[in-house]
Write an enzyme that holds these catalytic residues in place. Structure first.
Site, PDB file in Angstrom:
ATOM      1  N   ARG A   1       0.820  -1.236   0.000  1.00 29.29           N
ATOM      2  CA  ARG A   1       0.000   0.000   0.000  1.00 29.29           C
ATOM      3  C   ARG A   1       0.843   1.270   0.000  1.00 29.29           C
ATOM      4  NH1 ARG A   1      -2.799  -3.142   3.635  1.00 29.29           N
ATOM      5  NH2 ARG A   1      -4.618  -4.101   2.675  1.00 29.29           N
TER       6      ARG A   1
ATOM      7  N   LYS B   1       2.720  11.746 -11.064  1.00 31.42           N
ATOM      8  CA  LYS B   1       1.876  10.832 -11.843  1.00 31.42           C
ATOM      9  C   LYS B   1       2.667   9.565 -12.095  1.00 31.42           C
ATOM     10  CE  LYS B   1      -1.106  13.810 -14.586  1.00 31.42           C
ATOM     11  NZ  LYS B   1      -1.458  14.160 -15.977  1.00 31.42           N
TER      12      LYS B   1
ATOM     13  N   GLU C   1       9.430  19.228 -24.627  1.00 25.22           N
ATOM     14  CA  GLU C   1       8.768  19.583 -23.353  1.00 25.22           C
ATOM     15  C   GLU C   1       9.368  20.878 -22.795  1.00 25.22           C
ATOM     16  OE1 GLU C   1       6.158  18.011 -22.303  1.00 25.22           O
ATOM     17  OE2 GLU C   1       6.299  15.931 -22.984  1.00 25.22           O
TER      18      GLU C   1
ATOM     19  N   LYS D   1       6.956  23.345 -13.558  1.00 25.78           N
ATOM     20  CA  LYS D   1       6.080  22.189 -13.333  1.00 25.78           C
ATOM     21  C   LYS D   1       5.682  22.118 -11.866  1.00 25.78           C
ATOM     22  CE  LYS D   1       4.700  17.619 -14.324  1.00 25.78           C
ATOM     23  NZ  LYS D   1       4.856  16.374 -15.023  1.00 25.78           N
TER      24      LYS D   1
ATOM     25  N   GLU E   1      -4.981  17.654 -11.304  1.00 20.69           N
ATOM     26  CA  GLU E   1      -5.439  18.072 -12.632  1.00 20.69           C
ATOM     27  C   GLU E   1      -6.920  18.367 -12.742  1.00 20.69           C
ATOM     28  OE1 GLU E   1      -3.349  16.053 -15.704  1.00 20.69           O
ATOM     29  OE2 GLU E   1      -4.699  16.754 -17.247  1.00 20.69           O
TER      30      GLU E   1
ATOM     31  N   ARG F   1      -3.307  22.476 -14.094  1.00 22.89           N
ATOM     32  CA  ARG F   1      -2.383  21.456 -14.568  1.00 22.89           C
ATOM     33  C   ARG F   1      -2.661  21.088 -16.024  1.00 22.89           C
ATOM     34  NH1 ARG F   1       0.140  16.399 -11.058  1.00 22.89           N
ATOM     35  NH2 ARG F   1       1.492  15.658 -12.702  1.00 22.89           N
TER      36      ARG F   1
ATOM     37  N   ASN G   1      -0.738  20.281 -20.884  1.00 23.83           N
ATOM     38  CA  ASN G   1      -1.091  19.446 -22.041  1.00 23.83           C
ATOM     39  C   ASN G   1      -1.092  20.219 -23.349  1.00 23.83           C
ATOM     40  OD1 ASN G   1      -1.452  17.061 -20.598  1.00 23.83           O
ATOM     41  ND2 ASN G   1      -3.457  17.756 -19.911  1.00 23.83           N
TER      42      ASN G   1
ATOM     43  N   HIS H   1      -0.657  18.418 -26.584  1.00 21.92           N
ATOM     44  CA  HIS H   1      -0.701  16.995 -26.262  1.00 21.92           C
ATOM     45  C   HIS H   1      -1.941  16.275 -26.777  1.00 21.92           C
ATOM     46  CE1 HIS H   1       2.856  17.678 -23.956  1.00 21.92           C
ATOM     47  NE2 HIS H   1       2.853  16.478 -23.420  1.00 21.92           N
TER      48      HIS H   1
ATOM     49  N   HIS I   1      -0.840  13.119 -28.502  1.00 28.61           N
ATOM     50  CA  HIS I   1      -1.217  11.777 -28.033  1.00 28.61           C
ATOM     51  C   HIS I   1      -1.941  11.003 -29.129  1.00 28.61           C
ATOM     52  CE1 HIS I   1      -1.117  12.967 -23.499  1.00 28.61           C
ATOM     53  NE2 HIS I   1       0.028  12.440 -23.898  1.00 28.61           N
TER      54      HIS I   1
ATOM     55  N   HIS J   1       7.388  10.490 -28.107  1.00 24.65           N
ATOM     56  CA  HIS J   1       6.419  11.410 -27.517  1.00 24.65           C
ATOM     57  C   HIS J   1       6.780  12.875 -27.834  1.00 24.65           C
ATOM     58  CE1 HIS J   1       3.605  13.128 -24.678  1.00 24.65           C
ATOM     59  NE2 HIS J   1       4.599  13.779 -24.099  1.00 24.65           N
TER      60      HIS J   1
HETATM   61  N1  LIG Z   1       4.486  10.818 -15.135  1.00 24.44           N
HETATM   62  C1  LIG Z   1       4.416  11.864 -15.920  1.00 24.44           C
HETATM   63  O1  LIG Z   1       3.990  12.951 -15.514  1.00 24.44           O
HETATM   64  C2  LIG Z   1       4.877  11.738 -17.335  1.00 24.44           C
HETATM   65  C3  LIG Z   1       5.071  12.870 -18.121  1.00 24.44           C
HETATM   66  C4  LIG Z   1       5.568  12.725 -19.393  1.00 24.44           C
HETATM   67  C5  LIG Z   1       5.857  11.468 -19.882  1.00 24.44           C
HETATM   68  N2  LIG Z   1       5.650  10.375 -19.108  1.00 24.44           N
HETATM   69  C6  LIG Z   1       5.987   9.022 -19.601  1.00 24.44           C
HETATM   70  O2  LIG Z   1       7.385   8.956 -19.804  1.00 24.44           O
HETATM   71  C7  LIG Z   1       7.646   7.935 -20.773  1.00 24.44           C
HETATM   72  C8  LIG Z   1       8.673   8.440 -21.747  1.00 24.44           C
HETATM   73  O3  LIG Z   1       9.859   8.737 -21.051  1.00 24.44           O
HETATM   74  P1  LIG Z   1      11.258   8.858 -21.787  1.00 24.44           P
HETATM   75  O4  LIG Z   1      11.103   9.713 -22.968  1.00 24.44           O
HETATM   76  O5  LIG Z   1      12.245   9.213 -20.760  1.00 24.44           O
HETATM   77  O6  LIG Z   1      11.457   7.395 -22.380  1.00 24.44           O
HETATM   78  P2  LIG Z   1      12.249   6.087 -21.874  1.00 24.44           P
HETATM   79  O7  LIG Z   1      12.196   5.943 -20.409  1.00 24.44           O
HETATM   80  O8  LIG Z   1      11.756   4.966 -22.702  1.00 24.44           O
HETATM   81  O9  LIG Z   1      13.751   6.413 -22.299  1.00 24.44           O
HETATM   82  C9  LIG Z   1      14.053   6.568 -23.652  1.00 24.44           C
HETATM   83  C10 LIG Z   1      15.161   5.606 -24.095  1.00 24.44           C
HETATM   84  O10 LIG Z   1      16.417   6.088 -23.634  1.00 24.44           O
HETATM   85  C11 LIG Z   1      17.089   5.082 -22.875  1.00 24.44           C
HETATM   86  N3  LIG Z   1      17.823   5.834 -21.855  1.00 24.44           N
HETATM   87  C12 LIG Z   1      17.318   6.434 -20.748  1.00 24.44           C
HETATM   88  N4  LIG Z   1      18.270   7.149 -20.149  1.00 24.44           N
HETATM   89  C13 LIG Z   1      19.411   6.995 -20.875  1.00 24.44           C
HETATM   90  C14 LIG Z   1      20.721   7.516 -20.755  1.00 24.44           C
HETATM   91  N5  LIG Z   1      21.051   8.373 -19.805  1.00 24.44           N
HETATM   92  N6  LIG Z   1      21.634   7.128 -21.678  1.00 24.44           N
HETATM   93  C15 LIG Z   1      21.289   6.288 -22.690  1.00 24.44           C
HETATM   94  N7  LIG Z   1      20.050   5.782 -22.861  1.00 24.44           N
HETATM   95  C16 LIG Z   1      19.128   6.141 -21.965  1.00 24.44           C
HETATM   96  C17 LIG Z   1      16.007   4.179 -22.373  1.00 24.44           C
HETATM   97  O11 LIG Z   1      16.481   2.884 -22.116  1.00 24.44           O
HETATM   98  C18 LIG Z   1      15.038   4.195 -23.557  1.00 24.44           C
HETATM   99  O12 LIG Z   1      15.488   3.310 -24.548  1.00 24.44           O
HETATM  100  C19 LIG Z   1       6.312   7.610 -21.420  1.00 24.44           C
HETATM  101  O13 LIG Z   1       5.888   6.344 -20.964  1.00 24.44           O
HETATM  102  C20 LIG Z   1       5.385   8.689 -20.915  1.00 24.44           C
HETATM  103  O14 LIG Z   1       4.052   8.242 -20.783  1.00 24.44           O
HETATM  104  C21 LIG Z   1       5.183  10.494 -17.861  1.00 24.44           C
HETATM  105 ZN   LIG Z   2       4.482  15.355 -22.678  1.00 23.49          ZN
END
Ligand SMILES: NC(=O)c1ccc[n+]([C@@H]2O[C@H](COP(=O)([O-])OP(=O)(O)OC[C@H]3O[C@@H](n4cnc5c(N)ncnc54)[C@H](O)[C@@H]3O)[C@@H](O)[C@H]2O)c1
Ligand SMILES: [Zn+2]
Length: 361
Positions: free
Chosen positions: A121, A143, A185, A227, A237, A241, A245, A248, A252, A265
């Site tokens: 939990r 999130k 972003e 942020k 949100e 917040r 978006n 987005h 999306h 993304h």
């Molecule tokens: N929680 C939130 O508020 C929020 C906001 C925006 C996006 N997201 C989520 O984030 C995700 C996307 O995140 P992302 O763009 O970081 O993608 P990711 O975590 O898939 O990383 C991108 C790629 O880079 C590699 N990588 C990561 N760090 C590295 C480094 N330092 N050196 C070499 N390779 C590295 C990873 O293995 C992956 O292949 C999505 O699932 C999205 O939904 C969440």
């Molecule tokens: Zn985004």
């Protein structure tokens, strides 16, 4: 080192931004009054690069870390992976005071955060984001969640980390395409909130693309401040917040119709933001020179700004927009800009206007 506070009452926490932070992970965790057992959740690309440094630092500070490695990429954000993490946490007897370190990009952060939110939990977790996107966006705000076959992020929880450590050195190994996607972003924060940040990006983009810590540090910190401020006003949100978006809704939908494959993304929301800027000119009086500057900045960052869609894809795009979980009562609402630095949310738009904005080059 730069420190940004996320003001959420008892759940407030700090984001620390600097080079050479990973070797200080253990010492930073020491200050949080956590149990000795912990799990570093990382992915198959990030683990070989940084897990040893993370565990070394944790051990030196008296912690007993276990490493859990998940596949790299969006497919790891699944309930099946969550289950495997739970099994390993339980097999290694992690308890209520134990904690999780999310070491990786947004995928690892969302997944590990959700595991932390739900195992026993809820146990504490610390974010060590290693992508630009994760440092400026996903690691801040609480999130967490995973995907279902029916769509992205459909299962999750609002669950805040205890600390976020953005080590600028980890970005050195990030592939250029991923880095540029994160810039989408960064640019967004300028458009929605801070005209001075936008100007700084216009001026310093080449230095940013060169990942110079002296330029990167203040920009990342400013994004986190924005942020944190928006999330502090509206954690779950219901209002402000939603401005995060910007670009987005279209972004999306583009991701969804290309089955999360073709566009990263950041690339999809680059196209989405440029389209939103054009819609803003038409419907909200955004000056055309502001829209031109927005398009130019995304282009200079090496991001796509238009998309060509067949009529079948156009249909799919609108269907996907209506499925987006930000839609209420079947109505798609947009965030649009009045000028660079100021947006409003809740705008309703005709489909034809959206198509026109996507098509213009
Ligand atoms: N929680 C939130 O508020 C929020 C906001 C925006 C996006 N997201 C989520 O984030 C995700 C996307 O995140 P992302 O763009 O970081 O993608 P990711 O975590 O898939 O990383 C991108 C790629 O880079 C590699 N990588 C990561 N760090 C590295 C480094 N330092 N050196 C070499 N390779 C590295 C990873 O293995 C992956 O292949 C999505 O699932 C999205 O939904 C969440
Ligand atoms: Zn985004």
């Amino acid at each position: 080192m730069r420190t940004v506070e996320v003001p959420l009452g008892q759940r407030s926490y700090q984001i620390k931004i600097a080079p050479k932070l990973l070797p200080r992970l253990g010492a930073e965790c020491r200050r949080l009054n956590l149990g000795a057992r912990c799990a570093v959740i990382t992915d198959a690309k990030v683990g070989p690069l940084f897990a040893a440094a993370a565990t070394r630092s944790l051990r030196k500070a008296g912690f007993d870390p276990l490493v859990i490695t998940v596949p790299s990429g969006e497919t790891a954000k699944s309930l099946a992976t969550v289950q495997r993490c739970y099994d390993q946490l339980a097999a290694n007897r992690l308890e209520r005071k134990s904690f999780i370190v999310a070491l990786g990009g947004g995928v690892v952060g969302d997944l590990a955060g959700f595991v932390a939110a739900t195992y026993l939990r809820g146990i504490p977790f610390v974010q060590v984001p290693t992508t630009l996107l994760a440092q400026v966006d996903s690691s801040v705000g609480g999130k967490t969640g995973v995907n279902l076959k029916a769509g992205k992020n459909l299962v999750g929880a609002f669950y805040q980390p205890r600390l976020v450590l953005c080590d600028l050195d980890t970005l050195k190994t990030l592939p250029p395409r991923e880095f540029r996607a994160g810039l989408a972003e960064v640019i967004k924060y300028g458009i929605i909130y801070d005209a001075a940040l936008f100007q700084r990006l216009e001026r310093d983009l080449p230095k940013l693309l060169g990942k110079r810590p002296a330029v990167l540090g203040p920009v990342i910190a400013r994004c986190c401040e924005i942020k944190a401020d928006v999330v502090g006003q509206d954690e779950t949100e219901s209002g402000p917040r939603a401005t995060l978006n910007f670009g987005h809704t279209i972004g999306h939908a583009l991701e969804a119709i290309s089955s999360y494959g073709k566009y990263l993304h950041g690339e999809a929301i680059s196209i989405g933001q440029v389209a939103a800027a054009k819609l803003s000119c038409e419907l909200l009086g955004l000056p055309t020179d502001h829209a031109a500057r927005i398009t130019a900045l995304f282009k200079h960052a090496g991001l796509p700004v238009t998309v060509k869609l067949t009529s079948a894809q156009q249909k799919a795009l609108f269907a996907a927009m209506r499925l987006d979980k930000k839609v209420s009562a079947g109505e798609v609402k947009f965030v649009l800009a009045q000028r660079i630095g100021k947006v409003v949310w809740g705008q309703r738009l005709p489909d034809a206007a959206i198509l026109k904005a996507l098509a213009i080059t």
